[in-house]
Design a protein around this motif. Structure first.
Motif, PDB file in Angstrom:
ATOM      1  N   GLN A  35       0.961  -1.091   0.025  1.00 59.24           N
ATOM      2  CA  GLN A  35      -0.254  -0.014  -0.030  1.00 59.24           C
ATOM      3  C   GLN A  35       1.051   1.525   0.141  1.00 59.24           C
ATOM      4  OE1 GLN A  35      -3.426  -0.780  -0.426  1.00 59.24           O
ATOM      5  NE2 GLN A  35      -2.783  -2.926  -0.100  1.00 59.24           N
ATOM      6  N   ALA A  36       0.521   2.239  -0.045  1.00 58.48           N
ATOM      7  CA  ALA A  36       1.151   3.439  -0.002  1.00 58.48           C
ATOM      8  C   ALA A  36       1.640   3.839   1.384  1.00 58.48           C
ATOM      9  CB  ALA A  36      -0.042   4.953  -0.245  1.00 58.48           C
ATOM     10  N   ASP A  37       0.560   3.063   2.344  1.00 59.77           N
ATOM     11  CA  ASP A  37       1.939   3.638   3.220  1.00 59.77           C
ATOM     12  C   ASP A  37       2.033   2.629   4.040  1.00 59.77           C
ATOM     13  OD1 ASP A  37      -0.241   2.832   4.421  1.00 59.77           O
ATOM     14  OD2 ASP A  37      -1.173   5.228   5.695  1.00 59.77           O
ATOM     15  N   GLN A  38       2.167   1.174   4.054  1.00 58.57           N
ATOM     16  CA  GLN A  38       2.513  -0.029   4.865  1.00 58.57           C
ATOM     17  C   GLN A  38       2.336  -1.613   3.510  1.00 58.57           C
ATOM     18  OE1 GLN A  38      -0.692  -0.188   7.136  1.00 58.57           O
ATOM     19  NE2 GLN A  38      -1.603  -2.062   6.167  1.00 58.57           N
ATOM     20  N   THR A  39       3.380  -2.158   4.027  1.00 52.64           N
ATOM     21  CA  THR A  39       3.051  -3.364   3.608  1.00 52.64           C
ATOM     22  C   THR A  39       3.524  -4.786   4.761  1.00 52.64           C
ATOM     23  OG1 THR A  39       4.386  -5.025   2.006  1.00 52.64           O
ATOM     24  CG2 THR A  39       6.133  -3.551   3.502  1.00 52.64           C
ATOM     25  N   THR A  40       3.321  -5.941   4.084  1.00 56.54           N
ATOM     26  CA  THR A  40       2.708  -6.890   4.497  1.00 56.54           C
ATOM     27  C   THR A  40       3.511  -8.032   4.126  1.00 56.54           C
ATOM     28  OG1 THR A  40      -0.013  -6.634   5.002  1.00 56.54           O
ATOM     29  CG2 THR A  40       1.291  -8.529   5.631  1.00 56.54           C
ATOM     30  N   VAL A  41       4.901  -8.451   5.119  1.00 56.66           N
ATOM     31  CA  VAL A  41       6.126  -9.115   5.042  1.00 56.66           C
ATOM     32  C   VAL A  41       5.132 -10.498   5.094  1.00 56.66           C
ATOM     33  CG1 VAL A  41       7.452  -9.828   5.272  1.00 56.66           C
ATOM     34  CG2 VAL A  41       7.336  -7.538   6.164  1.00 56.66           C
ATOM     35  N   ALA A  42       5.657 -12.073   4.398  1.00 58.36           N
ATOM     36  CA  ALA A  42       4.578 -13.052   4.773  1.00 58.36           C
ATOM     37  C   ALA A  42       6.906 -13.704   4.581  1.00 58.36           C
ATOM     38  CB  ALA A  42       4.278 -13.287   4.263  1.00 58.36           C
ATOM     39  N   LEU A  43       6.125 -14.639   6.523  1.00 61.14           N
ATOM     40  CA  LEU A  43       7.779 -15.861   5.834  1.00 61.14           C
ATOM     41  C   LEU A  43       6.495 -17.110   5.175  1.00 61.14           C
ATOM     42  CD1 LEU A  43       9.966 -16.427   8.975  1.00 61.14           C
ATOM     43  CD2 LEU A  43       8.648 -18.748   7.655  1.00 61.14           C
ATOM     44  N   MET A  44       7.996 -17.752   4.321  1.00 60.81           N
ATOM     45  CA  MET A  44       6.944 -18.764   4.059  1.00 60.81           C
ATOM     46  C   MET A  44       7.396 -19.940   3.511  1.00 60.81           C
ATOM     47  SD  MET A  44       3.841 -17.120   1.242  1.00 60.81           S
ATOM     48  CE  MET A  44       5.458 -16.136  -0.496  1.00 60.81           C
ATOM     49  N   TRP A  45       7.317 -21.258   4.407  1.00 59.48           N
ATOM     50  CA  TRP A  45       7.490 -22.506   4.196  1.00 59.48           C
ATOM     51  C   TRP A  45       7.181 -23.853   4.302  1.00 59.48           C
ATOM     52  CZ3 TRP A  45      12.483 -24.747   8.310  1.00 59.48           C
ATOM     53  CH2 TRP A  45      13.020 -24.850   7.238  1.00 59.48           C
ATOM     54  N   GLU A  46       7.277 -24.348   3.640  1.00 54.60           N
ATOM     55  CA  GLU A  46       6.725 -25.781   3.974  1.00 54.60           C
ATOM     56  C   GLU A  46       4.869 -25.599   3.168  1.00 54.60           C
ATOM     57  OE1 GLU A  46       5.246 -29.075   6.974  1.00 54.60           O
ATOM     58  OE2 GLU A  46       5.172 -27.436   6.759  1.00 54.60           O
ATOM     59  N   LYS A  47       3.875 -25.780   4.626  1.00 48.47           N
ATOM     60  CA  LYS A  47       2.310 -25.233   4.375  1.00 48.47           C
ATOM     61  C   LYS A  47       2.267 -23.845   5.133  1.00 48.47           C
ATOM     62  CE  LYS A  47       2.346 -30.169   2.632  1.00 48.47           C
ATOM     63  NZ  LYS A  47       1.477 -31.470   2.416  1.00 48.47           N
ATOM     64  N   ILE A  48       2.800 -23.190   5.396  1.00 50.90           N
ATOM     65  CA  ILE A  48       2.968 -22.442   6.853  1.00 50.90           C
ATOM     66  C   ILE A  48       3.428 -20.778   6.171  1.00 50.90           C
ATOM     67  CG2 ILE A  48       3.271 -21.446   8.683  1.00 50.90           C
ATOM     68  CD1 ILE A  48       1.497 -23.563   9.065  1.00 50.90           C
ATOM     69  N   LYS A  49       2.452 -20.157   6.589  1.00 51.86           N
ATOM     70  CA  LYS A  49       2.842 -18.330   6.455  1.00 51.86           C
ATOM     71  C   LYS A  49       2.515 -17.348   7.475  1.00 51.86           C
ATOM     72  CE  LYS A  49      -0.102 -16.143   3.460  1.00 51.86           C
ATOM     73  NZ  LYS A  49      -1.436 -15.476   2.514  1.00 51.86           N
ATOM     74  N   LEU A  50       3.522 -16.879   7.335  1.00 49.73           N
ATOM     75  CA  LEU A  50       3.123 -16.168   8.570  1.00 49.73           C
ATOM     76  C   LEU A  50       3.525 -14.470   8.224  1.00 49.73           C
ATOM     77  CD1 LEU A  50       3.236 -16.217  12.311  1.00 49.73           C
ATOM     78  CD2 LEU A  50       5.957 -16.021  11.681  1.00 49.73           C
ATOM     79  N   PRO A  51       2.310 -14.016   7.970  1.00 52.93           N
ATOM     80  CA  PRO A  51       2.153 -12.662   7.787  1.00 52.93           C
ATOM     81  C   PRO A  51       3.043 -11.133   9.153  1.00 52.93           C
ATOM     82  CG  PRO A  51       0.350 -13.061   7.904  1.00 52.93           C
ATOM     83  CD  PRO A  51       0.765 -14.279   8.080  1.00 52.93           C
ATOM     84  N   PHE A  52       2.944  -9.938   8.454  1.00 52.19           N
ATOM     85  CA  PHE A  52       2.513  -9.444   9.705  1.00 52.19           C
ATOM     86  C   PHE A  52       3.065  -8.309   8.650  1.00 52.19           C
ATOM     87  CE2 PHE A  52       7.443 -10.527   9.164  1.00 52.19           C
ATOM     88  CZ  PHE A  52       8.191  -9.569   9.135  1.00 52.19           C
ATOM     89  N   THR A  53       2.652  -7.339   9.524  1.00 54.85           N
ATOM     90  CA  THR A  53       2.198  -5.885   8.697  1.00 54.85           C
ATOM     91  C   THR A  53       3.425  -4.482   9.240  1.00 54.85           C
ATOM     92  OG1 THR A  53       0.615  -5.098  10.129  1.00 54.85           O
ATOM     93  CG2 THR A  53       0.103  -5.948   8.454  1.00 54.85           C
ATOM     94  N   VAL A  54       4.299  -3.962   8.062  1.00 54.48           N
ATOM     95  CA  VAL A  54       4.928  -2.573   8.665  1.00 54.48           C
ATOM     96  C   VAL A  54       4.605  -1.757   8.146  1.00 54.48           C
ATOM     97  CG1 VAL A  54       6.948  -1.701   8.040  1.00 54.48           C
ATOM     98  CG2 VAL A  54       7.032  -4.241   8.418  1.00 54.48           C
TER      99      VAL A  54
END
Length: 387
Positions: free
Chosen positions: A184-203
């Motif tokens: 987005q214009a003022d934020q992004t979502t990072v995701a750690l992805m491995w095997e069958k798991i996704k771990l998203p968090f916002t910055v």
């Protein structure tokens, strides 16, 4: 007297020489490039938030398939990567999180102050660790120690921030990967992805417009400040953001009249006029606007665009005056009658608007504009605003 030579037993000389050679060899080995340990490939990913803020993650990427070829699907979480804090058997032996990668410390760098999962974190580079849990939210740890090897020397006293994140099921990922899955214009979502798991968090970046304003202020002290275009563009940004309007007015004035740089033209005068209007200095704003419209550099299309901007800002009466002035200066010129149709429609005078819409329909330079005016005529005949 003869000089006496100190002698050593041969086996001690050999041992000392062996140790010295070994030390030199070990030192030299550090200066050569070998494949990554465990074939965990080194990766770096960077995402910009807008044009100012960058987020960079540096990590080593393990894969689901073990070096011996074993498929470890279903054996990653809770086994290869144990849940909770664990004694890693080396280093400080403190209860430690997962290094969120492999080999060296996974690091994350923020060029500016940000908010992670809504919590403030200062600009800088942090060691990034994760605490997986079996049936709970996971913990993300941003450590001030960004140079340690993995999590072996993790110390909670180095924590800069801890936040929670919810793991999600995802499509399979053979290699541990970090991606920016929302931008987005003022934020992004990072995701750690491995095997069958996704771990998203916002910055997120708090108060992004002010960050741009601060950066503009610096840039105007450099090459951008040596052109009227630089001052005018910066003033327009503050105007559109309704931010630091007194400063915006000074920048607009610089664009008009700064010695050797400023230039009085339609563009600079209309920027100044709009800022004065936003400040509530109506008489000064109208004087500057009239001067802009009367200026030789003002084209019918430019004046029309100014009227459209005022309409978009809800300044209906002011927009109509601009369209009327444009018609007086450039009669029978496209898109003057379009402006009058829109201006009268905005203030509810649909009969007058319909008159000018029909005239504009006849003058339309191409089929696209002709179709647009035909649609406007139909709306006005139904008593609907065309804006």
């Amino acid at each position: 007297m003869l000089n006496r030579l100190t002698t050593f037993p041969m086996h001690k000389i050999s041992l000392s020489l062996f140790l010295a050679v070994g030390l030199v060899a070990a030192t030299q080995a550090q200066n050569v490039t070998l494949p990554p340990s465990g074939d965990n490939q080194h990766a770096t990913v960077t995402q910009w938030i807008g044009n100012l803020v960058s987020v960079t993650i540096d990590y080593h990427s393990p894969d689901v398939t073990a070096p011996n070829g074993e498929d470890r699907t279903g054996k990653i979480w809770g086994q290869l990567v144990p849940y909770g804090f664990n004694d890693l058997g080396f280093g400080l032996r403190n209860p430690a999180p997962w290094r969120a990668g492999a080999n060296e410390n996974t690091t994350i760098t923020f060029s500016h102050d940000v908010q992670v999962q809504g919590q403030p974190l200062q600009a800088g580079t942090y060691g990034f660790h994760v605490v997986p849990m079996e049936n709970e939210d996971w913990t993300l740890i941003f450590s001030n120690n960004a140079t340690a090897w993995g999590s072996y020397f993790y110390d909670e006293r180095d924590d800069a921030l801890r936040v929670k994140a919810k793991p999600e099921a995802s499509e399979p990922h053979e290699w541990l990967t970090y991606e920016f899955i929302d931008r987005q214009a003022d934020q992004t979502t990072v995701a750690l992805m491995w095997e069958k798991i996704k771990l998203p968090f916002t910055v997120a970046v708090p108060d992004m417009p002010q960050l741009y304003a601060d950066n503009l202020r610096k840039e105007l002290q450099s090459s951008a400040g040596f052109t009227w275009q630089g001052w005018n563009t910066a003033a327009n940004y503050l105007l559109q953001q309704n931010l630091n309007l007194e400063e915006a007015l000074q920048w607009a004035e610089n664009a008009v009249s700064m010695p050797y740089i400023g230039e009085e033209n339609f563009t600079t005068l209309q920027t100044k006029a709009q800022i004065l209007s936003k400040l509530g200095r109506t008489d000064e704003a109208m004087a500057a606007m009239e001067k802009a419209i009367a200026h030789p550099t003002a084209s019918a299309l430019q004046v029309h665009s100014l009227g459209r901007q005022l309409l978009a800002q809800g300044q209906k009466e002011e927009a109509l005056k601009i369209f009327q002035a444009n018609a007086k200066k450039y009669p029978h010129t496209w898109p003057v009658n379009v402006g009058l149709a829109r201006g009268y429609s905005a203030v509810g005078e649909y009969k007058k608007a319909l008159k000018y819409a029909k005239m504009a329909h006849k003058e339309a330079p191409d089929q696209l504009n002709k179709d647009s005016m035909a649609s406007a005529i139909e709306q006005l005949q139904q008593g609907k605003d065309i804006n």
